[in-house]
Design an enzyme around this catalytic site. Structure first.
Site, PDB file in Angstrom:
ATOM      1  N   SER A  72       0.872  -1.173   0.000  1.00 42.40           N
ATOM      2  CA  SER A  72       0.000   0.000   0.000  1.00 42.40           C
ATOM      3  C   SER A  72       0.907   1.220   0.000  1.00 42.40           C
ATOM      4  CB  SER A  72      -0.893   0.008   1.232  1.00 42.40           C
ATOM      5  OG  SER A  72      -1.552   1.245   1.321  1.00 42.40           O
ATOM      6  N   ARG A  73       0.799   2.036  -1.043  1.00 37.61           N
ATOM      7  CA  ARG A  73       1.704   3.196  -1.147  1.00 37.61           C
ATOM      8  C   ARG A  73       1.292   4.322  -0.203  1.00 37.61           C
ATOM      9  NH1 ARG A  73       1.221   1.655  -6.809  1.00 37.61           N
ATOM     10  NH2 ARG A  73       2.916   0.197  -7.160  1.00 37.61           N
TER      11      ARG A  73
END
Length: 504
Positions: free
Chosen positions: A364-365
């Site tokens: 998850s950025r």
């Protein structure tokens, strides 16, 4: 009073002039070719791209290619009854769908028409399915968590409100289950959910609607469906329809979750349309603008600034891979568009690890910005411990005599895997996740037999709720794990562990 000849001449000239003007602004055209859900129409000189046009059989169409002599129109409905020479009328508006509270709890088609047999829908307004994405100035950073209720995701791959997180994996690995469980977990959290089914079987969609109804989720959910039996144009516009319905609430300052299930079928439907209207094929016969197809959809997900109401639209697109190949054309396109991906692995699924999330490839950025402080504290080392376990596991199967440290790491990893396993439609509250993850990461489960871990977790939840309610309330209400709360949590876990082991 008699008119003079020159006055009569002037009136006749004015009438002829106006008559010619009416002829020039052509509002109708003629079908010159029809077949495969596509009609070629001549005479629509003023037609707009994406405009809705009407056929004599009651079907509507959407203008796609605006060529020199003709307009290629994709038919939104049945093409039976449309013949060469039929008159086609312009409507003067682009394809629009109903929006508003009347849609909540309903199942609609790609044009927003009800298909659940519960009567007509009262629309608050009609909005175009294609709108520009919010600009950078109108957005705010993604920093509020959107809880999925799935331990493996909320701890290691957190999703934030306004994020675009891809769910990717082979067929039958649990992608739709993650999406529907996330919808079920929004109960009581003031989030409006929209589930868009593209190219799926009707029986599958009916099963999903039943699952949402039995979980009480249809009270805040809209289901948009364009099934496999429907024409490609309906499958093409379905995700834009769902997004438009969600944007209406986002601009009112509400939080919205939209699930596109799935965009690989959406790309195939668009490819079919493009080839039929003679657009040049490119790689794997997809048209050159297939990237733009998904980018203009997913860019509409946003967390709006306070000046714009502070609403959010979170997108969870789903992509199906073939034999785990994430380097194929459409998967790489959508991976590059999203803020991270949840990768589901068939091998893990077949080994009974569900959800079959591979933490090595999943990312998850937005990361810790989309987590509560309590969850961030307990899950900080979780991904590393899990990855180390996966690495050691592959080596350990070749060696028989392992040192004590390796055995301890393997034992810890096995218990982490067991804790992260979760049955479908059983979302776990954030404070319960923090409690069990704190226990496993800090080694409290090392003396608990592997087969007893699920039982330990369930009993620990009820024990903490009954004996330490203030501690659980503190985690839930503040989202933090303060020193005092942490001490109480340690005491509660230790007390329960002694009772549990004595009972065994």
């Amino acid at each position: 009073m008699e008119l003079r000849p020159e006055q009569i001449t002037k009136i006749i000239r004015d009438k002829i002039k106006n008559y010619e003007t009416r002829l020039e602004s052509s509002e109708t055209g003629t079908v010159i070719l029809v077949g495969d859900g596509i009609a070629r129409v001549s005479g629509l000189d003023q037609c707009m791209a994406g405009e809705l046009v009407e056929f004599p059989n009651g079907s509507f169409g959407m203008a796609q290619n605006l060529e020199e002599e003709t307009v290629a129109v994709v038919i939104l409905g049945t093409d039976s009854g449309i013949r060469e020479g039929d008159t086609v009328k312009r409507t003067g508006r682009v394809v629009s769908v109903p929006v508003g509270a009347g849609l909540i709890g309903r199942v609609v088609d790609a044009l927003g028409e009800p298909i659940d047999g519960k009567g007509p829908i009262t629309a608050e307004a009609y909005h175009p399915i294609e709108t520009p994405a919010p600009g950078i100035i109108d957005r705010e950073p993604v920093n509020a968590p959107l809880q999925t209720g799935i331990k493996a995701i909320d701890s290691m791959i957190p999703i934030g409100k306004g994020q675009r997180e891809l769910i990717i994996g082979d067929r039958q690995t649990g992608k739709t289950t993650i999406a529907t469980d996330t919808i079920l977990n929004q109960k009581g959290k003031n989030v409006i959910c929209i589930y868009v089914a593209i190219g799926q079987k009707r029986s599958t969609v009916a099963g999903i609607v039943n699952a949402l109804e039995s979980g009480g989720a249809m009270d805040y959910t809209i289901v948009v469906t364009a099934t496999a039996s429907e024409l490609a144009p309906m499958q093409y516009i379905a995700p834009y329809t769902g997004c438009t319905m969600g944007e209406y609430y986002m601009h009112q300052g509400k939080d919205v979750l939209v699930i596109y299930d799935d965009l690989s079928k959406h790309a195939v439907a668009y490819r079919a349309i493009s080839l039929l209207i003679r657009r040049p094929p490119g790689r794997e016969a997809y048209p050159g603008d297939v990237f733009y197809l998904h980018s203009r959809l997913l860019e509409r997900a946003a967390h709006m600034s306070k000046e714009k109401g502070g609403g959010s639209l979170t997108a969870l697109p789903i992509i199906e891979t073939q034999a785990g190949d994430v380097s194929a054309y459409i998967p790489t396109n959508v991976i590059s568009l999203t803020d991270g991906q949840i990768f589901l692995e068939a091998d893990l699924f077949n080994a009974g690890i569900m959800p079959a999330v591979n933490p090595g490839i999943s990312v998850s950025r937005v990361g810790g910005a989309a987590q509560t402080k309590a969850m961030k504290k307990v899950s900080g080392s979780l991904k590393l411990l899990y990855s180390q376990y996966r690495e050691l596991q592959s080596f350990a199967q070749f060696g028989s005599d392992l040192d004590a440290d390796t055995k301890a790491r393997l034992a810890l990893g096995e218990r982490i895997v067991e804790v992260l396993k979760q049955k479908r439609s059983t979302p776990v509250k954030m404070e319960d996740q923090v409690c069990i993850l704190y226990a496993v990461v800090n080694g409290y489960l090392k003396d608990v037999a592997l087969k007893d871990v699920p039982e330990f977790e369930l009993q620990l939840r009820s024990f903490m709720d009954s004996r330490y309610p203030q501690t659980m309330d503190a985690i839930r209400n503040t989202g933090k794990l303060e020193a005092e709360t942490e001490e109480a949590l340690k005491a509660g876990i230790t007390e329960f562990l002694q009772t549990f082991l004595a009972g065994k």
